[in-house]
Design a protein around this motif. Structure first.
Motif, PDB file in Angstrom:
ATOM      1  N   THR A 113       0.856  -1.186   0.000  1.00 51.23           N
ATOM      2  CA  THR A 113       0.000   0.000   0.000  1.00 51.23           C
ATOM      3  C   THR A 113       0.886   1.227   0.000  1.00 51.23           C
ATOM      4  O   THR A 113       1.761   1.380   0.847  1.00 51.23           O
ATOM      5  N   MET A 114       0.647   2.115  -0.944  1.00 52.48           N
ATOM      6  CA  MET A 114       1.370   3.377  -1.032  1.00 52.48           C
ATOM      7  C   MET A 114       0.637   4.404  -0.169  1.00 52.48           C
ATOM      8  O   MET A 114      -0.497   4.768  -0.466  1.00 52.48           O
ATOM      9  N   HIS A 115       1.273   4.853   0.884  1.00 58.27           N
ATOM     10  CA  HIS A 115       0.613   5.757   1.823  1.00 58.27           C
ATOM     11  C   HIS A 115       0.971   7.225   1.591  1.00 58.27           C
ATOM     12  O   HIS A 115       0.341   8.102   2.183  1.00 58.27           O
ATOM     13  N   GLY A 116       1.962   7.495   0.764  1.00 58.49           N
ATOM     14  CA  GLY A 116       2.430   8.861   0.631  1.00 58.49           C
ATOM     15  C   GLY A 116       2.273   9.419  -0.772  1.00 58.49           C
ATOM     16  O   GLY A 116       1.676   8.807  -1.666  1.00 58.49           O
ATOM     17  N   LEU A 117       2.837  10.593  -0.959  1.00 61.25           N
ATOM     18  CA  LEU A 117       2.810  11.279  -2.244  1.00 61.25           C
ATOM     19  C   LEU A 117       3.775  10.588  -3.203  1.00 61.25           C
ATOM     20  O   LEU A 117       4.905  10.251  -2.837  1.00 61.25           O
ATOM     21  N   LEU A 118       3.351  10.403  -4.450  1.00 59.28           N
ATOM     22  CA  LEU A 118       4.197   9.785  -5.465  1.00 59.28           C
ATOM     23  C   LEU A 118       4.883  10.872  -6.288  1.00 59.28           C
ATOM     24  O   LEU A 118       4.228  11.795  -6.785  1.00 59.28           O
ATOM     25  N   LEU A 119       6.196  10.753  -6.430  1.00 61.12           N
ATOM     26  CA  LEU A 119       6.997  11.754  -7.115  1.00 61.12           C
ATOM     27  C   LEU A 119       7.564  11.152  -8.396  1.00 61.12           C
ATOM     28  O   LEU A 119       8.377  10.219  -8.335  1.00 61.12           O
ATOM     29  N   PRO A 120       7.164  11.633  -9.568  1.00 56.91           N
ATOM     30  CA  PRO A 120       7.605  11.029 -10.831  1.00 56.91           C
ATOM     31  C   PRO A 120       9.119  10.878 -10.982  1.00 56.91           C
ATOM     32  O   PRO A 120       9.575   9.820 -11.447  1.00 56.91           O
ATOM     33  N   PRO A 145       0.331  10.841 -10.602  1.00 53.48           N
ATOM     34  CA  PRO A 145       1.700  10.963 -11.123  1.00 53.48           C
ATOM     35  C   PRO A 145       2.266   9.666 -11.692  1.00 53.48           C
ATOM     36  O   PRO A 145       3.295   9.695 -12.367  1.00 53.48           O
ATOM     37  N   LEU A 146       1.618   8.517 -11.405  1.00 57.31           N
ATOM     38  CA  LEU A 146       2.169   7.219 -11.782  1.00 57.31           C
ATOM     39  C   LEU A 146       1.055   6.296 -12.279  1.00 57.31           C
ATOM     40  O   LEU A 146       0.840   5.218 -11.723  1.00 57.31           O
ATOM     41  N   PRO A 147       0.355   6.674 -13.343  1.00 55.79           N
ATOM     42  CA  PRO A 147      -0.823   5.898 -13.753  1.00 55.79           C
ATOM     43  C   PRO A 147      -0.504   4.508 -14.295  1.00 55.79           C
ATOM     44  O   PRO A 147      -1.366   3.629 -14.291  1.00 55.79           O
ATOM     45  N   SER A 148       0.735   4.283 -14.729  1.00 56.61           N
ATOM     46  CA  SER A 148       1.066   3.005 -15.357  1.00 56.61           C
ATOM     47  C   SER A 148       1.601   1.965 -14.390  1.00 56.61           C
ATOM     48  O   SER A 148       1.960   0.859 -14.806  1.00 56.61           O
TER      49      SER A 148
END
Length: 344
Positions: A113-120, A145-148
């Motif tokens: 589970t990704m709990h934080g902000l995603l940075l490209p 930021p990371l749809p794929s």
């Protein structure tokens, strides 16, 4: 099902006060145990759970003055998980992504589970390399930021319905809860309360890296507007719950793409509506006009304070019960676990 939950070690599970991720891990773990699953929680030694507990440090790292390099303790935790992995059907990671090389080699299924902000620039290359890693987002907006990436589901957080007391009446003050950091905009919470003419109670943790911000930007405002603002520091337990339940509204003036906002559903749980800026996951979490009012700037927030009393606090509570219980969250995760196990 034999399930491992791997929590970050910064705070206990559940946390003493601040610690949204650890709180969510606790709610999920206990709901899975109550549903009859064999759950092992990898967490700090001062964590409390009905699951089996495996500890690789004595207490939350942020509360241990002797700890300097927290990464060392997380590496030890990861090795412990790997040594025990043949005892589980699935391992569920909740921390930072250092586990990815190891999780690929586990003898069981895994999910993160990704709990934080995603940075490209950071997460983009990482999840291009680990494109097979199954991920869960905590909001649809978080994925932007990371749809794929290899998203398995979006699962909103949940909590037990009996944690916070429901208050049908509310009180005569506003509240700001969370972390004292620039992106949470505690300065705007002070401005909104001052202009709306209502007292503001602020309960917020100041992390070491944010002490300069607090000293230079917030303390002068507290001194200038001490007749309006009461700063209480970090507040936990029953005092925190009572402060939230007795408020007229929660102020949530964030100016970053908040991935979820656990305090939003905590407020809803006790019937306290929220006044939240339209950022990140806020439109997904808040039912505008039911559990709160979504605004775009300070002027709208001040106007919202005047209108917030028109919302039905019982309706706010019902919105929580419909969408954000721990049982719903656990069932959503079980659906993901079963689908991943079927792929083996």
């Amino acid at each position: 099902m034999r399930i491992a939950q791997v929590a970050p070690l910064y705070e206990s599970v559940p946390p003493i006060a601040y610690g949204a991720t650890e709180r969510v891990v606790s709610y999920l773990t206990e709901a899975l145990v109550a549903a009859g699953h064999d759950v092992t929680l990898f967490a700090t030694g001062d964590s409390r759970t009905q699951a089996k507990r495996v500890a690789t440090c004595e207490r939350g790292l942020w509360r241990d003055a002797s700890v300097w390099d927290t990464q060392c303790h997380h590496v030890r935790q990861l090795e412990t998980v790997a040594q025990m992995a043949d005892q589980f059907d699935i391992v569920h990671f909740h921390g930072e992504p250092m586990h990815l090389p190891v999780s690929r080699r586990l003898p069981c299924r895994h999910v993160t589970t990704m709990h934080g902000l995603l940075l490209p620039p950071d997460h983009g290359p990482l999840y291009a390399m680990f494109s097979d890693a199954p991920l869960v987002s905590i909001s649809d907006d978080q994925r932007t930021p990371l749809p794929s990436a290899n998203w398995q589901a979006t699962i909103h957080h949940g909590m037990p319905p009996d944690v916070l007391p429901f208050n049908a009446a509310g009180g005569d003050y506003l509240v700001f809860l969370g972390r004292m950091m620039p992106s949470k905009r505690p300065d705007l919470a002070i401005e909104i309360a001052r202009r709306a003419g209502l007292p503001l109670k602020m309960a917020a943790k100041v992390h070491p890296g944010e002490q300069a911000y607090f000293r230079d930007e917030i303390e002068p405002l507290l001194a200038r507007h001490g007749d309006v603002v009461e700063y209480l520091g970090e507040v936990g337990g029953e005092a925190r719950y009572a402060m939230l339940a007795n408020a007229r509204a929660l102020l949530f003036p964030v100016d970053w793409p908040e991935p979820f906002g656990m305090v939003l559903i905590e407020a809803m749980s006790c019937g306290t509506p929220v006044i939240a800026f339209r950022r990140g996951a806020v439109p997904e979490v808040v039912d505008d006009g039911v559990s709160g009012l979504i605004v775009d700037d300070v002027n709208q927030a001040v106007s919202a304070v005047e209108r917030i009393g028109r919302l039905d606090r019982a309706g706010c509570r019902r919105a929580f019960e419909r969408r954000f219980t721990a049982d719903r969250m656990a069932n959503d995760y079980l659906t993901v676990y079963r689908r991943l196990l079927e792929e083996t």
